[in-house]
Motif scaffolding. Structure first.
Motif, PDB file in Angstrom:
ATOM      1  N   VAL A  62       0.838  -1.209   0.000  1.00  8.40           N
ATOM      2  CA  VAL A  62       0.000   0.000   0.000  1.00  8.40           C
ATOM      3  C   VAL A  62       0.869   1.252   0.000  1.00  8.40           C
ATOM      4  N   LYS A  85      -8.500   7.136  -1.184  1.00  7.27           N
ATOM      5  CA  LYS A  85      -8.391   5.704  -1.485  1.00  7.27           C
ATOM      6  C   LYS A  85      -8.196   4.891  -0.216  1.00  7.27           C
ATOM      7  N   MET A 127     -10.328   3.434   1.780  1.00  3.83           N
ATOM      8  CA  MET A 127     -11.113   2.204   1.866  1.00  3.83           C
ATOM      9  C   MET A 127     -10.446   1.083   1.065  1.00  3.83           C
ATOM     10  N   TYR A 128      -9.956   1.410  -0.141  1.00  2.00           N
ATOM     11  CA  TYR A 128      -9.276   0.404  -0.964  1.00  2.00           C
ATOM     12  C   TYR A 128      -7.972  -0.034  -0.312  1.00  2.00           C
ATOM     13  N   TYR A 129      -7.263   0.922   0.301  1.00  2.00           N
ATOM     14  CA  TYR A 129      -6.021   0.583   0.990  1.00  2.00           C
ATOM     15  C   TYR A 129      -6.302  -0.351   2.175  1.00  2.00           C
ATOM     16  N   LEU A 148      -8.827  -2.418   2.509  1.00  2.00           N
ATOM     17  CA  LEU A 148      -9.194  -3.736   1.997  1.00  2.00           C
ATOM     18  C   LEU A 148      -7.958  -4.525   1.580  1.00  2.00           C
ATOM     19  N   LEU A 149      -7.004  -3.844   0.956  1.00  2.00           N
ATOM     20  CA  LEU A 149      -5.775  -4.519   0.553  1.00  2.00           C
ATOM     21  C   LEU A 149      -4.910  -4.865   1.760  1.00  2.00           C
TER      22      LEU A 149
END
Length: 289
Positions: free
Chosen positions: A43, A62, A64-66, A68-69
């Motif tokens: 990330v 970003k 939320m995407y971070y 999740l990853l």
């Protein structure tokens, strides 16, 4: 946070082999936490690439995407491994995946891919930085200083992006004792390096901490001034009481004398005014025409 939890779990639980079921759960937890560490390193690499290379694509958050990853992807990896090879998660000597166990590639494989991706991203970012420095018209000394700053910044990113874990892959076998020592030193000090480079040596962080301490100091001073106990009244001795009574009587006598004097002056003024009115001639108005 993931790195701290992973290190603490490994130090406290890796040798608790008395209960094999609990040992397997501990090994799964350590596996998950270290996968979180590597995913968050990825990330950081992606975020660095977006900030430097894709400058005009940083408006949207970003986070939320971070998340999740960083937290979600390791769940998938560990769940698949636990479903396929639950019995291989621990050995009789440690609550971790053995080096001769094929399951170790469920940790080493993703870690190697993430390190390689971060290394590529770091090279791209460094290339862009050096190219931008080269294109700017600066004096020789200023350009050298800018190159040194960029190099220092690139080197400080290596522990954050997990590049130092390369020595862990090199430290396999008895003939690589040097790489084992390098790996142990660099990765045991990873948290210290994070704090040193990104907190202690970061000017922004130092300014915020300085303002926080100044605010705390001001609040403490205000609290101390508001909580000061009121002064105790002085104890009145007999001598002080006598002096106070004397001054009060003197003040009263002066006030009364002043009042008597004012009444006497007012009486004299009235008598003078009456004499003037009696002695003044009366003037009649002249007839018209």
């Amino acid at each position: 946070m993931a790195l701290l939890a992973a290190q603490m779990s490994f130090l406290l639980g890796a040798d608790q082999t008395s209960n094999q079921t609990l040992c397997k759960i501990t090994a799964m937890t350590i596996h998950y936490l270290y996968m979180c560490v590597f995913c968050w390193m990825l990330v950081e690499g992606i975020n660095l690439f977006i900030k430097v290379v894709l400058v005009f694509n940083t408006e949207k958050s970003k986070l939320m995407y971070y998340a999740l990853l960083g937290w979600g992807m390791p769940i998938v990896i560990v769940a698949v491994c636990a479903g396929v090879a639950w019995g291989q998660y621990a050995t009789k000597s440690s609550c971790w995946i053995g080096s001769g166990n094929p399951l170790i590639w469920s940790f080493a494989g993703p870690a190697a891919v993430i390190i390689l991706l971060n290394l590529i991203l770091l090279c791209i970012v460094a290339r862009i930085l050096y190219r931008s420095i080269r294109s700017v018209d600066k004096a020789g000394s200023d350009k050298i200083k800018a190159f040194w700053t960029a190099t220092k910044g690139t080197l400080t990113l290596t522990p954050l992006l997990g590049i130092t874990w390369i020595f862990g892959f090199m430290a396999v076998g008895g003939a690589t004792l040097v790489f084992q020592y390098i790996f142990i030193v660099l990765n045991s000090l990873q948290g210290v390096l994070f704090f040193l480079f990104f907190c202690f040596l970061n000017k922004e962080v130092r300014e915020k901490v300085k303002r926080l301490f100044e605010k705390m100091k001001l609040s403490s001073a205000q609290f101390s001034s508001s909580s000061v106990a009121p002064e105790k009244p002085l104890m009145m001795t007999e001598k002080n009481r006598a002096e106070m009574r004397r001054r009060m009587s003197t003040t009263v006598d002066t006030t009364l004398q002043g009042n008597d004097l004012n009444e006497e002056r007012l009486k004299q003024h009235k008598e003078i005014s009456m004499k003037v009115e009696v002695s003044a001639p009366v003037s009649l108005p002249e007839p018209l025409g």
